[in-house]
Write a protein that holds these residues in place. Structure first.
Motif, PDB file in Angstrom:
ATOM      1  N   ASP A 315       0.829  -1.210   0.000  1.00 47.43           N
ATOM      2  CA  ASP A 315       0.000   0.000   0.000  1.00 47.43           C
ATOM      3  C   ASP A 315       0.862   1.259   0.000  1.00 47.43           C
ATOM      4  OD1 ASP A 315      -2.217  -1.615   0.035  1.00 47.43           O
ATOM      5  OD2 ASP A 315      -2.507  -1.487   2.215  1.00 47.43           O
ATOM      6  N   THR A 316       1.952   1.232   0.751  1.00 46.89           N
ATOM      7  CA  THR A 316       2.810   2.413   0.863  1.00 46.89           C
ATOM      8  C   THR A 316       3.620   2.649  -0.411  1.00 46.89           C
ATOM      9  OG1 THR A 316       3.008   2.050   3.248  1.00 46.89           O
ATOM     10  CG2 THR A 316       4.605   3.540   2.227  1.00 46.89           C
ATOM     11  N   LEU A 317       4.186   1.577  -0.980  1.00 50.55           N
ATOM     12  CA  LEU A 317       5.048   1.712  -2.153  1.00 50.55           C
ATOM     13  C   LEU A 317       4.271   1.728  -3.460  1.00 50.55           C
ATOM     14  CD1 LEU A 317       7.900  -0.726  -1.045  1.00 50.55           C
ATOM     15  CD2 LEU A 317       7.852   1.772  -0.859  1.00 50.55           C
ATOM     16  N   GLY A 318       3.017   1.308  -3.431  1.00 47.34           N
ATOM     17  CA  GLY A 318       2.188   1.376  -4.626  1.00 47.34           C
ATOM     18  C   GLY A 318       2.520   0.359  -5.682  1.00 47.34           C
ATOM     19  N   GLN A 319       3.086  -0.781  -5.317  1.00 43.81           N
ATOM     20  CA  GLN A 319       3.390  -1.833  -6.281  1.00 43.81           C
ATOM     21  C   GLN A 319       3.499  -3.165  -5.548  1.00 43.81           C
ATOM     22  OE1 GLN A 319       7.402  -1.593  -7.997  1.00 43.81           O
ATOM     23  NE2 GLN A 319       7.793   0.135  -6.634  1.00 43.81           N
ATOM     24  N   PRO A 320       3.349  -4.290  -6.283  1.00 44.21           N
ATOM     25  CA  PRO A 320       3.424  -5.598  -5.643  1.00 44.21           C
ATOM     26  C   PRO A 320       4.776  -5.823  -4.974  1.00 44.21           C
ATOM     27  CG  PRO A 320       2.511  -5.780  -7.860  1.00 44.21           C
ATOM     28  CD  PRO A 320       3.027  -4.383  -7.721  1.00 44.21           C
ATOM     29  N   VAL A 321       4.758  -6.483  -3.832  1.00 46.79           N
ATOM     30  CA  VAL A 321       5.980  -6.756  -3.073  1.00 46.79           C
ATOM     31  C   VAL A 321       6.033  -8.240  -2.737  1.00 46.79           C
ATOM     32  CG1 VAL A 321       7.250  -6.337  -0.923  1.00 46.79           C
ATOM     33  CG2 VAL A 321       6.093  -4.439  -2.079  1.00 46.79           C
ATOM     34  N   ALA A 322       7.117  -8.903  -3.195  1.00 42.57           N
ATOM     35  CA  ALA A 322       7.378 -10.287  -2.800  1.00 42.57           C
ATOM     36  C   ALA A 322       8.309 -10.233  -1.596  1.00 42.57           C
ATOM     37  CB  ALA A 322       8.008 -11.059  -3.952  1.00 42.57           C
TER      38      ALA A 322
END
Length: 343
Positions: A315-322
């Motif tokens: 939510d904070t970075l605005g992109q999918p995170v693995a």
């Protein structure tokens, strides 16, 4: 320009008669002999180059910065590269061919020695010393340009000839060739491509700025050197595209890493009683890969906690995170004494 004459008069009159200290570039004939000697593939050249390649490869495999620096000091590869720059400045085709052939043979020798050593050693993991030579940026091009100026200047001035080993350390020509051999041995084409780009960057930067430095000292002429300048300039323009993209990605990863660190240390509850040991962020096509290594008491975190952490990061970075978290258990023991001093 009266003020210029006054400054010059003040400069030469206020500190005594020291005009004899003024230094000029060495004569053309002397520099020509010096460059030819360093550009010819002699026995000494190949002995020192082979030893440098072996030391560099072993240092890379052992993840030892000190050993790699030692290999840079004894490497004689700057000689033929500056020979190419000088030959382009004075339009000496014979010297250009000789220096280019020496450079080619020396480079292949270093790559093949690294390939053989890596196969004999049997190591399969890429450590930090190797990875450092696979992601060149525009910063590396800037270093190469500066090293080319320093190398050409030191070559033509006797008083600063001692700085030549420092130039070899700064530009680091041998390690990328060793990494190319390691990449071939491991069939790792990404490593091979990145190290090749770094070597080409160093080579083009040194030759380009070396030509300009020789011309600045009035060796050769711009009319004779314009072909070489145009060719090397075109190469720099072409490699500048991937180098610029790499620098952009590096800055982006640095900013994201800082954001992630601040989130973990200040805003996420599961990480309050933990110690962040390492943090790596990699940009992929499908999003970010975040690898975290932490020290924490047993049962400090659950899979549900990490799922909430992943959601907050996305939510904070605005992109999918693995997200991948390596948890190192930490146990604390405290022994106290009774009033009589017995444990």
């Amino acid at each position: 320009m009266r003020w210029r004459r006054r400054v010059r008069r003040f400069w030469w009159s206020s500190s005594g008669d020291w005009r004899w200290l003024g230094e000029k570039p060495i004569p053309v004939a002397s520099l020509n002999r010096l460059v030819w000697r360093d550009s010819v593939p002699s026995l000494s050249f190949f002995v020192m180059l082979s030893l440098s390649g072996i030391i560099s490869t072993l240092g890379l495999l052992a993840d030892s910065t000190a050993v790699v620096i030692g290999a840079m000091i004894i490497a004689p590869l700057m000689g033929p590269i500056l020979g190419i720059a000088y030959a382009a400045a004075v339009a000496n085709r014979r010297l250009l061919k000789r220096a280019a052939l020496t450079l080619l043979i020396g480079s292949l020798t270093t790559v093949l020695s690294a390939l053989l050593i890596c196969q004999v050693a049997g190591l399969r993991d890429l450590n930090d010393e190797i990875r450092m030579r696979t992601q060149p940026t525009l910063l590396d091009l800037g270093v190469a340009l500066g090293a080319g100026v320093a190398g050409a200047f030191a070559k033509s001035r006797k008083s600063v000839a001692d700085a030549f080993p420092g130039v070899a350390i700064a530009v680091a020509l041998i390690p990328p060739l060793s990494v190319m051999g390691i990449g071939l041995a491991l069939s790792d084409w990404e490593t091979l491509g990145g190290s090749s780009l770094l070597f080409i960057t160093n080579l083009a930067g040194i030759i380009f700025s070396g030509i300009l430095t020789f011309l600045w000292q009035r060796y050769g002429s711009l009319e004779r050197a314009q072909g070489g300048i145009a060719f090397v300039g075109m190469v720099i323009a072409l490699i500048g595209i991937p180098l610029g993209i790499s620098l952009r990605n590096l800055l982006l990863q640095s900013n994201i890493r800082q954001q992630v660190r601040e989130l973990l240390e200040n805003q996420l509850d599961p990480f309050e009683k933990t110690h962040l040991r390492s943090l790596r962020v990699r940009q992929r096509r499908q999003g970010l890969e975040v690898d975290i290594e932490i020290s924490a008491p047993p049962q400090q975190m659950t899979e549900a906690d990490l799922q909430r952490v992943q959601n907050v990061l996305q939510d904070t970075l605005g992109q999918p995170v693995a997200l991948q978290v390596s948890l190192i258990p930490v146990q604390q023991f405290q022994l106290s004494t009774d009033p009589e001093g017995q444990p």
